[in-house]
Design an enzyme around this catalytic site. Structure first.
Site, PDB file in Angstrom:
ATOM      1  N   ASP A 176       0.812  -1.225   0.000  1.00 38.88           N
ATOM      2  CA  ASP A 176       0.000   0.000   0.000  1.00 38.88           C
ATOM      3  C   ASP A 176       0.850   1.282   0.000  1.00 38.88           C
ATOM      4  OD1 ASP A 176       1.051  -0.367   2.519  1.00 38.88           O
ATOM      5  OD2 ASP A 176      -0.839  -0.300   3.598  1.00 38.88           O
ATOM      6  N   HIS A 177       2.114   1.180   0.376  1.00 41.18           N
ATOM      7  CA  HIS A 177       2.936   2.393   0.508  1.00 41.18           C
ATOM      8  C   HIS A 177       3.633   2.778  -0.805  1.00 41.18           C
ATOM      9  CE1 HIS A 177       2.323   1.938   4.789  1.00 41.18           C
ATOM     10  NE2 HIS A 177       3.096   2.961   5.071  1.00 41.18           N
ATOM     11  N   ARG A 232      -0.417  12.713  10.377  1.00 40.86           N
ATOM     12  CA  ARG A 232       0.908  13.281  10.689  1.00 40.86           C
ATOM     13  C   ARG A 232       1.182  14.489   9.806  1.00 40.86           C
ATOM     14  NH1 ARG A 232       3.808   7.490  11.555  1.00 40.86           N
ATOM     15  NH2 ARG A 232       3.095   7.387  13.717  1.00 40.86           N
ATOM     16  N   SER A 287       6.806   7.022  13.128  1.00 40.05           N
ATOM     17  CA  SER A 287       6.644   5.745  12.439  1.00 40.05           C
ATOM     18  C   SER A 287       7.455   4.621  13.075  1.00 40.05           C
ATOM     19  CB  SER A 287       7.034   5.900  10.973  1.00 40.05           C
ATOM     20  OG  SER A 287       8.346   5.440  10.772  1.00 40.05           O
ATOM     21  N   ARG A 344       9.356   2.652  11.329  1.00 42.56           N
ATOM     22  CA  ARG A 344      10.380   2.222  10.367  1.00 42.56           C
ATOM     23  C   ARG A 344      11.692   1.869  11.051  1.00 42.56           C
ATOM     24  NH1 ARG A 344       9.896   8.110   7.562  1.00 42.56           N
ATOM     25  NH2 ARG A 344       7.771   7.364   7.628  1.00 42.56           N
ATOM     26  N   ASP A 397       3.929  -1.328  11.337  1.00 40.29           N
ATOM     27  CA  ASP A 397       3.497   0.019  10.983  1.00 40.29           C
ATOM     28  C   ASP A 397       2.903   0.630  12.236  1.00 40.29           C
ATOM     29  OD1 ASP A 397       2.721   1.678   8.235  1.00 40.29           O
ATOM     30  OD2 ASP A 397       1.500   2.151   9.989  1.00 40.29           O
TER      31      ASP A 397
HETATM   32  C1  MIC Z   1       4.074   6.309   8.374  1.00 41.36           C
HETATM   33  O1  MIC Z   1       2.898   6.619   8.448  1.00 41.36           O
HETATM   34  O2  MIC Z   1       5.007   7.048   8.745  1.00 41.36           O
HETATM   35  C2  MIC Z   1       4.436   4.949   7.777  1.00 41.36           C
HETATM   36  C3  MIC Z   1       5.100   5.183   6.483  1.00 41.36           C
HETATM   37  O3  MIC Z   1       3.269   4.215   7.571  1.00 41.36           O
HETATM   38  C4  MIC Z   1       5.355   4.237   8.782  1.00 41.36           C
HETATM   39  C5  MIC Z   1       5.919   2.978   8.290  1.00 41.36           C
HETATM   40  C6  MIC Z   1       7.079   3.141   7.378  1.00 41.36           C
HETATM   41  O4  MIC Z   1       7.879   4.051   7.545  1.00 41.36           O
HETATM   42  O5  MIC Z   1       7.193   2.317   6.467  1.00 41.36           O
HETATM   43  C7  MIC Z   1       4.687   3.947  10.130  1.00 41.36           C
HETATM   44  O6  MIC Z   1       3.769   4.626  10.506  1.00 41.36           O
HETATM   45  O7  MIC Z   1       5.158   3.067  10.859  1.00 41.36           O
HETATM   46 FE1  SF4 Z   2      -0.004   4.784   5.118  1.00 38.32          FE
HETATM   47 FE2  SF4 Z   2       1.282   5.456   7.353  1.00 38.32          FE
HETATM   48 FE3  SF4 Z   2      -0.167   7.250   6.006  1.00 38.32          FE
HETATM   49 FE4  SF4 Z   2      -1.394   5.319   7.265  1.00 38.32          FE
HETATM   50  S1  SF4 Z   2      -0.183   6.929   8.191  1.00 38.32           S
HETATM   51  S2  SF4 Z   2      -1.843   6.025   5.209  1.00 38.32           S
HETATM   52  S3  SF4 Z   2       0.013   3.621   7.014  1.00 38.32           S
HETATM   53  S4  SF4 Z   2       1.700   6.238   5.297  1.00 38.32           S
END
Ligand code: MIC
Ligand code: SF4
Length: 649
Positions: free
Chosen positions: A65-66, A380, A542, A544, A120
């Site tokens: 999905d990313h 965010r 996140s 990550r 995630d």
């Molecule tokens: C995000 O919302 O920052 C992400 C991208 O979903 C991350 C995961 C990632 O960095 O792959 C998260 O929330 O953990």
């Molecule tokens: Fe995707 Fe993270 Fe954004 Fe949710 S917050 S839509 S999991 S990038």
């Protein structure tokens, strides 16, 4: 200790070992896992390194999905690896286009009372149906797939007592924004939020999921709603009524702290730039010119949300001065609004339709213009996350977003003089799981596809006895993992650690000066060690694990800050980096980026015992500092070994 709460009941049912007092390490059994593609490749490479034939969970799902842009071959290479490794290891695979992991999981897989570990940070979305759903680093999720219990700190349970009901134009998003104004994004490590009270039954499951989703921004372990008749109705409408069980707190359940919130007093709100806890009311912001509006992300892209949007846009046109985009949360949502005509109303208004995925939320396209305001229904708004340096992103409800799309300015939707389009709970969702590929019963013939961009987890040696540390960066408060490891256009490098490492702390690179990566690599190549110095709430945001893996690759051995957030701290330990905290905060001011920090007895780490370090300045002066840590005996063994992959078992 909290008694008879929903959280406690779930922990009790999944308890494996450890203490039961808040703050004590406890290990719990994990029933389900989820991964997404940006964290998933590393997680499955790590699972492969564990030599496990088939996952040991009740259910594991791999979502894509990313990384959907497929700008160059890397993304599709990842998808092919993920699809085939899922088949090999007994994991369900949700294909690109099927939607955002949290939304799809809520629709098709979540089960009340079960535990879910996801790579995630917004995994708590499924707390909306009464799961204990926790975000973690990819390695912790790989371990859960291998059947290893998840270690967490026994939580303090914050009860949020809801009363009343939301008024028209006031949304679940406003509830969580209101709570963020109370609890903020820092100081909540080790807590779980549990919602209870009469107001709970007035909220639908998608509304509850918006609240638990964005609860991730508090820095808590997770947020949980009870499982009640509303949950039952939602699961029945998803054709999954059979998985429902009731899960309510006992009468007189005791919470470690209670916050009361009357839903009828909630009003439209926004998180202002550049933190989810920088909250204002829409009344205060009204009139501010808006250039961009986007509706989507795992927080606000449910069928309910998009039906509200469609009703507000029907027979109207988006303001000439606004660019307006919509990303549905899942194929189910997109297909339902296509079939019932709501999508046509959205398209007719001039909205731009994006694919069902993370997209703009993770900086994959739709970056705003310089010096303009962007309104987003996301969770965010960390500086630069949109892909534009110096961005000005506000987080709002779909109702507020839509009002701005129509007027061109931040507008209190109550001023629109429209009837509020109240959306009834769906009685029957459109169910079509064709985009979810179940694993074959016999995977012996499955071949894992590894294109050249699929690397392997980098190796690390044991922690040295003497840390000859160079302060490779000194940063301030609330450094997020987006600061440490930018996503957006760099996301496609997630499977290639040497390449991705080049952009660690990229946002702090000054024109014409060496980047963090260059400085850290020079220190490493000189046989010394990198030390990162931060302040409060280091590593927010996140999950990550690249925010630990890439610094590890660049030779970092310790992070010293006032406080380090839960998931990031666990990731640092998993990759052999010591998460340390200043005993005396004033020491922070005495340290400069060029200083040396020497820790002579690093391998003598002991539970609860502080370390002494010597800070040496370039002018020859030196002084000692005391550093504390919260590592358990097991954490210490992992750090001494140079990371979890080096530990047997
Ligand atoms: C995000 O919302 O920052 C992400 C991208 O979903 C991350 C995961 C990632 O960095 O792959 C998260 O929330 O953990
Ligand atoms: Fe995707 Fe993270 Fe954004 Fe949710 S917050 S839509 S999991 S990038």
């Amino acid at each position: 200790m909290a008694k008879g709460t929903v959280v406690q009941k779930i922990i009790d049912r999944h308890y494996v070992s450890g203490g039961k007092q808040p703050g004590e390490p406890v290990a719990v059994r994990i029933d389900q896992t989820l991964t997404q593609d940006a964290t998933g490749t590393m997680a499955y490479l790590e699972l492969e390194a564990m030599k496990i034939d088939r996952v040991k969970t009740e259910l594991s799902v791999s979502y894509v999905d990313h990384n959907m842009m497929q700008n160059g071959p890397e993304n599709r290479n990842d998808h092919l690896y993920l699809q085939t490794v899922a088949a090999k290891k007994g994991v369900y695979f949700s294909r690109p286009g099927n939607g955002i992991c949290h939304q799809v999981h809520l629709e098709r897989f979540g089960v009340p009372g079960k535990t879910l570990l996801g790579s995630d940070s917004h995994t708590p979305t499924n707390g909306g149906i009464g799961m204990m759903a926790i975000g973690a680093g990819g390695l912790d999720v790989a371990l859960a797939m291998a059947g290893v219990p998840f270690r967490m700190s026994y939580p303090k349970i914050i009860g949020v007592e809801l009363s009343g009901a939301l008024s028209s134009w006031c949304a679940a998003k406003d509830v969580i924004l209101k709570l963020l104004s109370v609890l903020s994004t820092k100081g909540n490590v080790g807590c779980i939020i549990e919602y209870f009270g009469d107001g709970v039954s007035t909220l639908s499951v998608p509304e509850r999921a918006t609240i638990t989703n964005m609860g991730a921004e508090f820095g808590v372990t997770t947020s949980v709603f009870p499982s009640d008749d509303k949950t039952k109705a939602f699961l029945e409408a998803q054709g999954r009524g059979d998985v429902w069980t009731e899960l309510l707190p006992d009468a007189g359940a005791e919470y470690d702290r209670v916050i009361k919130l009357d839903l009828s007093e909630v009003e439209p709100m926004a998180a202002c730039p550049s933190s989810p806890d920088n909250i204002s009311t829409i009344r205060e912001l009204a009139g501010k010119k808006v250039d961009q509006v986007i509706i989507g992300s795992c927080t606000n892209s449910s069928y309910r949300d998009l039906m509200i949007v469609a009703a507000m846009l029907k027979n109207k046109r988006v303001s000439d001065t606004v660019t307006f985009a919509i990303a549905p949360g899942s194929k189910q949502v997109l297909e339902m609004i296509s079939r019932n005509g709501a999508l046509a109303d959205i398209i007719a208004s001039g909205a731009r339709i994006l694919e069902a995925g993370c997209g703009a939320c993770i900086g994959q396209g739709q970056s705003p213009a310089d010096d303009t305001v962007s309104l987003r229904t996301f969770n965010r708004n960390f500086a630069g996350r949109t892909g534009t340096k110096g961005d000005s992103a506000y987080l709002v409800s779909p109702e507020v977003a839509c009002a701005a799309a129509l007027t061109g300015a931040i507008t209190d939707p109550r001023e629109l003089k429209m009837d509020y389009p109240r959306i009834e709970d769906v009685e029957e969702f459109l169910i079509n799981d064709d985009m979810i590929i179940p694993p074959p019963a016999d995977s012996s013939q499955v071949e894992i596809i590894r294109k050249p961009t699929i690397g392997s987890p980098p190796e690390n040696g044991p922690l040295p006895e003497v840390i000859d540390g160079a302060v490779v960066i000194k940063v301030g408060d609330k450094i997020t993992t987006d600061h440490i490891m930018p996503a957006g256009i760099h996301l496609k490098l997630r499977s290639n650690i040497p390449a991705y490492s080049k952009v660690v702390f990229e946002c702090f690179t000054e024109e014409g000066k060496p980047s963090f990566a260059e400085r850290a690599a020079a220190v490493r190549d000189a046989g010394r060690h990198g030390v990162i110095v931060g302040r409060d709430s280091y590593g927010q945001g996140s999950s990550r694990e690249h925010a630990a893996i890439c610094p590890m690759y660049l030779g970092v051995k310790a992070v010293i800050a006032f406080a380090i957030e839960r998931i990031h701290s666990a990731n640092l330990i998993n990759f052999g980096i010591m998460p340390l905290v200043f005993v005396d905060h004033s020491d922070y001011d005495r340290i400069d980026q060029t200083d040396t920090i020497t820790i002579n007895n690093a391998r003598e780490l002991k539970v609860g015992a502080n370390l002494n370090a010597t800070v040496s300045k370039s002018n020859g002066e030196s002084f000692s500092i005391e550093l504390a840590h919260k590592m358990s005996e097991e954490d210490i063994q992992i750090v001494l070994a140079g990371g979890r992959l080096n530990c047997a078992g």
